[in-house]
Write a protein that holds these residues in place. Sequence first.
Motif, PDB file in Angstrom:
ATOM      1  N   ALA A 196       0.838  -1.195   0.000  1.00 54.99           N
ATOM      2  CA  ALA A 196       0.000   0.000   0.000  1.00 54.99           C
ATOM      3  C   ALA A 196       0.876   1.249   0.000  1.00 54.99           C
ATOM      4  CB  ALA A 196      -0.918   0.001   1.204  1.00 54.99           C
ATOM      5  N   THR A 197       0.351   2.332  -0.560  1.00 52.04           N
ATOM      6  CA  THR A 197       1.067   3.606  -0.566  1.00 52.04           C
ATOM      7  C   THR A 197       0.824   4.335   0.756  1.00 52.04           C
ATOM      8  OG1 THR A 197      -0.813   4.732  -1.579  1.00 52.04           O
ATOM      9  CG2 THR A 197       0.828   3.795  -3.069  1.00 52.04           C
ATOM     10  N   THR A 198       1.618   5.361   1.019  1.00 43.83           N
ATOM     11  CA  THR A 198       1.468   6.098   2.269  1.00 43.83           C
ATOM     12  C   THR A 198       0.157   6.876   2.341  1.00 43.83           C
ATOM     13  OG1 THR A 198       2.737   7.930   1.308  1.00 43.83           O
ATOM     14  CG2 THR A 198       3.956   6.295   2.593  1.00 43.83           C
ATOM     15  N   ASP A 199      -0.455   7.151   1.171  1.00 42.34           N
ATOM     16  CA  ASP A 199      -1.741   7.858   1.185  1.00 42.34           C
ATOM     17  C   ASP A 199      -2.932   6.898   1.212  1.00 42.34           C
ATOM     18  OD1 ASP A 199      -1.699   6.900  -1.418  1.00 42.34           O
ATOM     19  OD2 ASP A 199      -1.479   8.871  -2.358  1.00 42.34           O
ATOM     20  N   GLY A 200      -2.682   5.583   1.375  1.00 42.01           N
ATOM     21  CA  GLY A 200      -3.768   4.637   1.595  1.00 42.01           C
ATOM     22  C   GLY A 200      -4.216   3.849   0.391  1.00 42.01           C
ATOM     23  N   ARG A 201      -3.561   4.024  -0.769  1.00 38.71           N
ATOM     24  CA  ARG A 201      -3.967   3.261  -1.941  1.00 38.71           C
ATOM     25  C   ARG A 201      -3.424   1.832  -1.868  1.00 38.71           C
ATOM     26  NH1 ARG A 201      -1.079   6.096  -6.245  1.00 38.71           N
ATOM     27  NH2 ARG A 201      -0.115   7.327  -4.570  1.00 38.71           N
ATOM     28  N   VAL A 202      -4.288   0.869  -2.185  1.00 38.53           N
ATOM     29  CA  VAL A 202      -3.896  -0.537  -2.206  1.00 38.53           C
ATOM     30  C   VAL A 202      -3.902  -1.005  -3.655  1.00 38.53           C
ATOM     31  CG1 VAL A 202      -4.491  -2.872  -1.467  1.00 38.53           C
ATOM     32  CG2 VAL A 202      -4.873  -0.930   0.079  1.00 38.53           C
ATOM     33  N   PRO A 203      -2.783  -1.533  -4.182  1.00 39.11           N
ATOM     34  CA  PRO A 203      -2.737  -1.916  -5.593  1.00 39.11           C
ATOM     35  C   PRO A 203      -3.585  -3.149  -5.890  1.00 39.11           C
ATOM     36  CG  PRO A 203      -0.689  -2.501  -4.511  1.00 39.11           C
ATOM     37  CD  PRO A 203      -1.493  -1.722  -3.512  1.00 39.11           C
ATOM     38  N   VAL A 204      -4.398  -3.041  -6.938  1.00 41.33           N
ATOM     39  CA  VAL A 204      -5.269  -4.130  -7.383  1.00 41.33           C
ATOM     40  C   VAL A 204      -4.583  -4.912  -8.504  1.00 41.33           C
ATOM     41  CG1 VAL A 204      -7.547  -4.695  -8.330  1.00 41.33           C
ATOM     42  CG2 VAL A 204      -7.299  -2.792  -6.721  1.00 41.33           C
ATOM     43  N   PRO A 261       3.513  -2.766 -16.253  1.00 43.34           N
ATOM     44  CA  PRO A 261       4.319  -1.637 -16.722  1.00 43.34           C
ATOM     45  C   PRO A 261       3.505  -0.525 -17.371  1.00 43.34           C
ATOM     46  CG  PRO A 261       5.417  -3.693 -17.261  1.00 43.34           C
ATOM     47  CD  PRO A 261       4.074  -4.061 -16.711  1.00 43.34           C
ATOM     48  N   HIS A 262       2.348  -0.846 -17.917  1.00 39.91           N
ATOM     49  CA  HIS A 262       1.523   0.167 -18.579  1.00 39.91           C
ATOM     50  C   HIS A 262       0.563   0.869 -17.637  1.00 39.91           C
ATOM     51  CE1 HIS A 262       2.005  -2.123 -22.643  1.00 39.91           C
ATOM     52  NE2 HIS A 262       3.074  -1.436 -22.314  1.00 39.91           N
ATOM     53  N   THR A 263       0.171   0.214 -16.564  1.00 39.96           N
ATOM     54  CA  THR A 263      -0.838   0.794 -15.679  1.00 39.96           C
ATOM     55  C   THR A 263      -0.810   0.128 -14.313  1.00 39.96           C
ATOM     56  OG1 THR A 263      -3.201   1.322 -15.437  1.00 39.96           O
ATOM     57  CG2 THR A 263      -2.666  -0.788 -16.455  1.00 39.96           C
ATOM     58  N   THR A 264      -1.068   0.925 -13.293  1.00 34.05           N
ATOM     59  CA  THR A 264      -1.358   0.390 -11.967  1.00 34.05           C
ATOM     60  C   THR A 264      -2.757   0.835 -11.592  1.00 34.05           C
ATOM     61  OG1 THR A 264       0.957   0.459 -11.272  1.00 34.05           O
ATOM     62  CG2 THR A 264      -0.700   0.336  -9.535  1.00 34.05           C
ATOM     63  N   VAL A 265      -3.558  -0.099 -11.085  1.00 33.94           N
ATOM     64  CA  VAL A 265      -4.895   0.207 -10.595  1.00 33.94           C
ATOM     65  C   VAL A 265      -4.883   0.018  -9.089  1.00 33.94           C
ATOM     66  CG1 VAL A 265      -7.340  -0.417 -10.649  1.00 33.94           C
ATOM     67  CG2 VAL A 265      -5.987  -0.538 -12.750  1.00 33.94           C
ATOM     68  N   TRP A 266      -5.233   1.075  -8.377  1.00 30.84           N
ATOM     69  CA  TRP A 266      -5.339   1.018  -6.928  1.00 30.84           C
ATOM     70  C   TRP A 266      -6.801   1.135  -6.495  1.00 30.84           C
ATOM     71  CZ3 TRP A 266      -1.510   4.317  -8.992  1.00 30.84           C
ATOM     72  CH2 TRP A 266      -0.179   4.012  -8.653  1.00 30.84           C
ATOM     73  N   GLU A 267      -7.072   0.707  -5.256  1.00 30.69           N
ATOM     74  CA  GLU A 267      -8.326   1.024  -4.593  1.00 30.69           C
ATOM     75  C   GLU A 267      -8.005   1.841  -3.349  1.00 30.69           C
ATOM     76  OE1 GLU A 267     -11.818  -1.043  -1.945  1.00 30.69           O
ATOM     77  OE2 GLU A 267     -11.014  -2.227  -3.604  1.00 30.69           O
ATOM     78  N   VAL A 268      -8.809   2.848  -3.090  1.00 33.05           N
ATOM     79  CA  VAL A 268      -8.643   3.652  -1.885  1.00 33.05           C
ATOM     80  C   VAL A 268     -10.015   3.853  -1.243  1.00 33.05           C
ATOM     81  CG1 VAL A 268      -8.844   5.876  -3.112  1.00 33.05           C
ATOM     82  CG2 VAL A 268      -7.625   5.751  -0.920  1.00 33.05           C
ATOM     83  N   THR A 269     -10.061   3.776   0.080  1.00 32.12           N
ATOM     84  CA  THR A 269     -11.299   3.994   0.824  1.00 32.12           C
ATOM     85  C   THR A 269     -11.265   5.371   1.466  1.00 32.12           C
ATOM     86  OG1 THR A 269     -11.590   1.639   1.295  1.00 32.12           O
ATOM     87  CG2 THR A 269     -12.754   3.186   2.722  1.00 32.12           C
ATOM     88  N   VAL A 270     -12.345   6.135   1.258  1.00 34.90           N
ATOM     89  CA  VAL A 270     -12.468   7.468   1.840  1.00 34.90           C
ATOM     90  C   VAL A 270     -13.543   7.383   2.923  1.00 34.90           C
ATOM     91  CG1 VAL A 270     -12.865   9.904   1.388  1.00 34.90           C
ATOM     92  CG2 VAL A 270     -11.894   8.452  -0.408  1.00 34.90           C
ATOM     93  N   PRO A 271     -13.171   7.444   4.197  1.00 37.35           N
ATOM     94  CA  PRO A 271     -14.175   7.330   5.262  1.00 37.35           C
ATOM     95  C   PRO A 271     -15.244   8.413   5.169  1.00 37.35           C
ATOM     96  CG  PRO A 271     -11.951   7.073   6.137  1.00 37.35           C
ATOM     97  CD  PRO A 271     -11.809   7.550   4.722  1.00 37.35           C
TER      98      PRO A 271
END
Length: 230
Positions: free
Chosen positions: A137-145, A149-159
């Motif tokens: 996970a990134t420091t801002d809360g994104r979790v990689p799905v 090399p062409h794309t990263t898709v993350w999920e992030v939860t906003v309370p």
Amino acid sequence: MSAGTVVRSPQGEHIVLVDIGQTVVVDNDVVRVWTVQLEPGQVQPWHLHHNPYVVLSLEASPGRMDWLDGSEPRFLDEYVGGSVYRPVSPVHRLTNIGDRRYSNRLVEFKALGENRSEPLDIGPGARSVEGESAGAATTDGRVPVISHPHTTVWEVTVPAGTTVDLDLSAVPHVLSALRPVDLTEGPDGGSLFHAGGPTSIVNDTEHDARWFVVELSYLAHPATRAEESP
């Protein structure tokens, strides 16, 4: 071949192709974002992808993909919050064979397809695995799905009732709410194009909100754009 093009099946039947989705919610020089929504038994008729694309799964139901050339069908069982990075492929159709509604947002990468003389061969692409992260996970809360090399898709939860600040890279991104599309809320259907760099997601509701964040990493690599049309 685009929507309205007539093609012929191996049996000689004339087939009129349709669009790859039902509604375009974002369209610019870089990406085109579609909504796809199928009730149980409903079919997205014969169509053809011109661009490599990412599927963001919003509602899950088993599906069947049939190929116009008669190849063996592919059976799909995507899950809510999953994602797939796919190459262009032969003419096909998608049927919801489950008992629940299926929906996704589909993000086309134009610089890897229609903006080139020939679509880029991306190989098999990438597919998420339910219950598994594609990295840290990134420091801002994104979790990689998915991570490619062409794309990263993350999920992030906003309370509920909060704002999440995202420290995104300088390349463009697509941000898409992880919920069924409701076009009555606005023409973007919960998706937006971000030119790159830090941004924020505001959640002023009483419920937590989940978002997809799609990084267009390929735009940082000139080789992927070397054959763009004038």
